[in-house]
Each structure stands twice: as C-alpha cells, then as structure tokens.
Design a protein around this motif. Sequence first.
Motif, mmCIF file in Angstrom:
data_model
loop_
_atom_site.group_PDB
_atom_site.id
_atom_site.type_symbol
_atom_site.label_atom_id
_atom_site.label_comp_id
_atom_site.label_asym_id
_atom_site.label_seq_id
_atom_site.Cartn_x
_atom_site.Cartn_y
_atom_site.Cartn_z
ATOM 1 N N TYR A 223 -1.574 -4.508 1.101
ATOM 2 C CA TYR A 223 -2.183 -3.264 0.857
ATOM 3 C C TYR A 223 -3.032 -2.813 -0.242
ATOM 4 O O TYR A 223 -3.841 -1.953 0.002
ATOM 5 N N TYR A 224 -2.721 -3.549 -1.116
ATOM 6 C CA TYR A 224 -3.821 -3.404 -2.303
ATOM 7 C C TYR A 224 -4.957 -4.142 -1.948
ATOM 8 O O TYR A 224 -6.076 -3.467 -2.285
ATOM 9 N N ALA A 225 -5.224 -5.172 -1.270
ATOM 10 C CA ALA A 225 -6.070 -5.572 -0.762
ATOM 11 C C ALA A 225 -7.065 -4.757 0.223
ATOM 12 O O ALA A 225 -8.275 -4.787 0.306
ATOM 13 N N VAL A 226 -6.270 -4.161 1.138
ATOM 14 C CA VAL A 226 -6.977 -3.453 1.977
ATOM 15 C C VAL A 226 -7.453 -2.154 1.253
ATOM 16 O O VAL A 226 -8.552 -1.602 1.603
ATOM 17 N N ALA A 227 -6.674 -1.596 0.528
ATOM 18 C CA ALA A 227 -7.163 -0.382 -0.512
ATOM 19 C C ALA A 227 -8.441 -0.647 -1.305
ATOM 20 O O ALA A 227 -9.118 0.144 -1.202
ATOM 21 N N GLU A 228 -8.293 -1.944 -1.552
ATOM 22 C CA GLU A 228 -9.432 -2.382 -2.530
ATOM 23 C C GLU A 228 -10.951 -2.134 -1.695
ATOM 24 O O GLU A 228 -11.801 -1.633 -2.194
ATOM 25 N N GLY A 229 -10.779 -2.628 -0.498
ATOM 26 C CA GLY A 229 -12.251 -2.459 0.361
ATOM 27 C C GLY A 229 -12.415 -1.028 0.709
ATOM 28 O O GLY A 229 -13.684 -0.989 0.631
ATOM 29 N N TYR A 230 -11.427 -0.329 1.096
ATOM 30 C CA TYR A 230 -11.634 1.287 1.068
ATOM 31 C C TYR A 230 -12.200 2.024 0.145
ATOM 32 O O TYR A 230 -13.185 2.854 0.064
ATOM 33 N N VAL A 231 -11.604 1.763 -1.263
ATOM 34 C CA VAL A 231 -11.897 2.529 -2.319
ATOM 35 C C VAL A 231 -13.341 2.098 -2.603
ATOM 36 O O VAL A 231 -14.087 2.962 -3.109
ATOM 37 N N SER A 232 -13.597 0.766 -2.739
ATOM 38 C CA SER A 232 -14.846 0.432 -3.151
ATOM 39 C C SER A 232 -16.132 0.986 -2.061
ATOM 40 O O SER A 232 -17.161 1.348 -2.632
ATOM 41 N N SER A 233 -15.543 1.197 -0.735
ATOM 42 C CA SER A 233 -16.747 1.714 0.188
ATOM 43 C C SER A 233 -16.820 3.076 -0.101
ATOM 44 O O SER A 233 -17.861 3.552 0.172
ATOM 45 N N ILE A 252 -2.676 5.039 4.874
ATOM 46 C CA ILE A 252 -1.788 4.247 5.040
ATOM 47 C C ILE A 252 -1.257 3.330 4.109
ATOM 48 O O ILE A 252 -0.098 3.188 4.002
ATOM 49 N N CYS A 253 -2.075 2.806 3.373
ATOM 50 C CA CYS A 253 -1.923 2.061 2.405
ATOM 51 C C CYS A 253 -0.928 2.964 1.192
ATOM 52 O O CYS A 253 -0.092 2.324 0.590
ATOM 53 N N LYS A 254 -1.503 3.932 1.031
ATOM 54 C CA LYS A 254 -0.844 5.084 -0.088
ATOM 55 C C LYS A 254 0.930 5.228 0.401
ATOM 56 O O LYS A 254 1.659 5.078 -0.327
ATOM 57 N N PHE A 255 0.827 5.405 1.561
ATOM 58 C CA PHE A 255 2.085 5.758 2.314
ATOM 59 C C PHE A 255 3.021 4.445 1.916
ATOM 60 O O PHE A 255 4.175 4.491 1.630
ATOM 61 N N TYR A 256 2.857 3.254 2.316
ATOM 62 C CA TYR A 256 3.343 2.112 2.132
ATOM 63 C C TYR A 256 3.695 1.869 0.639
ATOM 64 O O TYR A 256 4.894 1.552 0.487
ATOM 65 N N LEU A 257 2.832 1.769 -0.038
ATOM 66 C CA LEU A 257 2.925 1.466 -1.436
ATOM 67 C C LEU A 257 4.055 2.587 -2.212
ATOM 68 O O LEU A 257 4.909 2.172 -2.950
ATOM 69 N N GLN A 258 3.959 3.739 -1.827
ATOM 70 C CA GLN A 258 4.711 4.846 -2.451
ATOM 71 C C GLN A 258 6.289 4.736 -1.796
ATOM 72 O O GLN A 258 7.249 4.793 -2.544
ATOM 73 N N ASN A 259 6.293 4.215 -0.785
ATOM 74 C CA ASN A 259 7.766 4.223 -0.196
ATOM 75 C C ASN A 259 8.225 2.676 -0.619
ATOM 76 O O ASN A 259 9.444 2.647 -0.708
ATOM 77 N N THR A 260 7.454 1.802 -1.243
ATOM 78 C CA THR A 260 8.102 0.656 -2.033
ATOM 79 C C THR A 260 8.205 0.841 -3.641
ATOM 80 O O THR A 260 8.240 -0.023 -4.386
ATOM 81 N N ASP A 261 7.918 2.240 -3.921
ATOM 82 C CA ASP A 261 7.928 2.495 -5.227
ATOM 83 C C ASP A 261 6.932 1.919 -6.242
ATOM 84 O O ASP A 261 7.375 1.631 -7.263
#
Length: 519
Positions: A223-233, A252-261
């Motif tokens: 999800y960090y890899a996915v987020a990196e592509g989106y944030v850069s775009s 979607i990435c934010k939700f997953y990462l926040q749910n895993t603290d």
Amino acid sequence: MQEYIQNPIIKELHEKIENHYNKSEYEEAILIIDSVVRQDTYIESTLKNYAVVDFASHYIEIADYIRVENSNLALKLVCKAIGILNHKAASVPEMQLLILCNIARAHLIKYDIKHIEKANDEGMSILTFSYDNTIFGIKEDVSQAISNYWLAMKEINEGDELYNIRNNLSNALARVGRFVEAIALFNDNVTEFPERWESRASFSDALLNIVDSSIMQRTPSLYYAVAEGYVSSLRHDLNNGIRNTIEQNLNICKFYLQNTDLPFDYDNILKNRIEENNEFDQHSDFRKFVLKNHLSLNEHAIFCKCKNSSKDDLRIGLKAGSSHFSALGVMPKLDGLINRLVSEFSFARLQYYNYIKDLVKFEDDVEYSILSNFDICGYKIEQLRLSYRLSYSILDKIANGVIDLSDIQRNGRVSYFENVFDMYKEELKYVFNIHLSSLYSISLDLNKDQGSLRFFKRLRNEMEHGFLAVNESQGVKNSVVSVSENELREFTFDLLKLTRAAIFSFTFFIRTQTIHTYG
C-alpha cells in the motif's frame, strides 16, 4: 516526410480541425477529414498517401472524444480508420509506427464501445475484463491492439514515443488481466521517465487490481508502493476527473494503513522506498539481475525488490494458510506442477544469465567440422538454446494444467499452449476468470497463424525437431532456418518474461478457482 509536415496546406487543414475540436464541432471536423481521405482536397500527388494516413487517424481521435455520447458514430469512425490504415500501410512505410499505434488505439476504443453502456449503468470509469461474459470476447479487438503495440515497441527504443507506446501497451495488457506484465512495463516507464505521471498512476491502479483479483497477501509495503504512485501523480496538473479518481484510490491505501496502526504520510512513503533500495543492495548479483529484469517468481517482487523478494516462493496456496476445493486428487497434482514450473523456469533463467555474463567456463574439448561453420556450436551457445527450449516447454505444461483444473476430458486430443483454448472452447467458454483471460491472451500472441510472436513456436520446433542454425549475423545463405546470436538472445529474454507472466497467471487461476477459505 519532412516535406509533408511542413506543407502549408496540410498545416492549415490541421489548424482548422484543431479549432473544431476546441469547440466540440466534431461533425465539421469529420467533413474536412472526409475530404482529405477521399482526396477531394488539393494535395500534391507525392503527399497524398501521407495525408490519407495522417487524417484518417483523426477519425480515431474524434471517436475517443464521442464514444460515450455517440457510440454508434464512434464505432463507425474507428472501423473506417482501421480499414484505411490497413489498406495504406504498404504505401507509406515511413509511417509504419504511426499506423501500428493508431490501429491499436482504434481497436481498444472499439472494444470499449462494446461495453460502454454496461459501464455507464454500473457507474464505472475503467473498462476491464469484467464486462465480458467469456474470455473469448478479447480475441479480436484487445488482442489486436496488444499485438500492434508489441510490434510498435520493436520499432523504437527511446524518447517520448517509447514511453507512450509502453504505457498504452501496459493499459491494454491490464484490460485482459495481464497485470504482471503491465506492472513490469509501467515500472520501466517510471524508472526511465521519472518526470511523467501517467505510468505512475497506472502502476498503482494495476497493483490494486492484481491484489483484488488474485488473492494475494496485503502488506503495508504494497500500500505504500501504491500510495507513492498516486501521491507523485497528484503533484502534476491533472483534470478534475483524473484527480478525483486518484484521490479515491489513495483513500483505499489510507484506510488499510490506518487500520494497521501505520502512519500515512509522505515521510513514511519515502522511508519505505529507501528501505527497499537499501535491502536491494544486499542481494546477490544474480538476484539483482532477476529483480531488475522482472524475472522473479515471487509475489512480493511484483512491486518491491526488498529482502522479502530474495527467493522465488510462488505456490498455489497462501503462506498464512488456505483451504482449497476441487476434484479429488487434482490439487496435489497441480501443486506438483507448479513446483515443476518454478524449477524449470529458474533453471532456464540461470542458463540465460550464465550465457550473457559468460560465467561458466568450459574446457575447449570439442572440435567441429568446418563445413558447417554457419552455425555457432559449443557449450556457451547451448546454454542459450536450452533456456529458450525450456521456457517454451513450460507453456505447454500450463496448457495441460488448465485442462486438468477445468476437469476436461481430452478424448485423445493433443493440445499445445497456443491452441488449447480454441481446441477446448466449448468446455472453457463458461469459465469466467480474469487469469484464464490472461493466459488466453498470451496464447493469442503466440498463435502460429496470426500472433505477433508466432515465430516463437517455429523457433522452438526447429530447435527440437529441425536444424536451427545460430550465426553471428543475419543472411546466412543456406537451406536451413537460421537466426543471429543477437536475435536469439533477444527472443529468449522476451520469452522468459512472457513465460514468467504465464506462470503467475496460471497460479492465480488455480487459487481463484479453488480457494474456499483462507486466513
């Protein structure tokens, strides 16, 4: 060609069409294009073929603009363009790249138009395999687009054209579930063209798609890899529609990462990338080669090259445990088959690596006749030949695996990877699975009659059953089939990547067809 580009009449016509585009006056633009295509407009005779090809491409542009509002007209325009471009291809070899890419784009638009109504009904903006009721719906338009883009990729090796062709090819591959190949190509674009955003966003889209469709392990690094592509775009100037879609996917990435603290911010996205690069440096030279060239059979390595990518560990089950259901006795057989595919592929890959690095030194203890000096012989070249033959044989094993998993009776029929789907069309037409679609698409590339890679099978057969001569350069004047050493090296590399993608798709096909519960 330069004379055509600089022609004042051509420039004026393009400006008129562009003005009509800006005002959404598409019917007026079509009238100008029709006039040029029918050759009613005065253009010097030496430039007419260029003009017909150039302006016929505008039909595709307009079709792309209007495919939602006026799908009937859009369909007529792309069909007309395809016919004209195919007819004129031989007349203007200098425009071959433009023709290949425009025909590919036209076929993708044609495919999308077929599904636009259902997509609108479901409120979807991205068209995928899910809009087909059978894997065989991809045979004409999408497969033709993929074939053309592959051919176009061979025509150019640098610059913006390479970026665009690679990006378009990747999007076409993703449509039919060939996510592993698409992600690899998107990643190549991101590496070579870091200033461009399109492949960054598409890389992230493809990652989300493959996780959703393949029962893969969801990890923070993914999800960090996915987020990196989106944030850069999002740092680029995007239209509101694209920006909104990216922001929705980023949530979607934010939700997953926040749910895993885990924190979601750019510092941690950057930290994830730095850790990956540091761990990549700890790999052996061979593993670095495997990961850089997208030749691993490790799910984590699809998107990350960290220490978790150090070994090939692909399997039909999940590391966390999984429960499968299928006909009695089939699962152990399939599990054994996956092990066999992984083993043979890793050996084929090693033979290729040893060949290109010239790592294995053999004593020169064989002498060859000088009458056959058009064929390179010896231990080294046999490594390359073996790599090629093994890679292709894996595909035929996958074909048999599809038959076994689908519980199809062979009844004495002999099938190979490039024809197994058509041979068992009646039995497979109701199997709705995106990974079977992926395998079918790969088989269409290899189809010995029409596939863009159809010569791969011929090379394999000549190696196994005939006399394929490998020589230092092209043009050997003899009766045998021959290729240059450079060509065979390139073909083997391409085949390895294609076979690797097929192994992933077959594994994911087994999972999604058989996993009942998993934890």
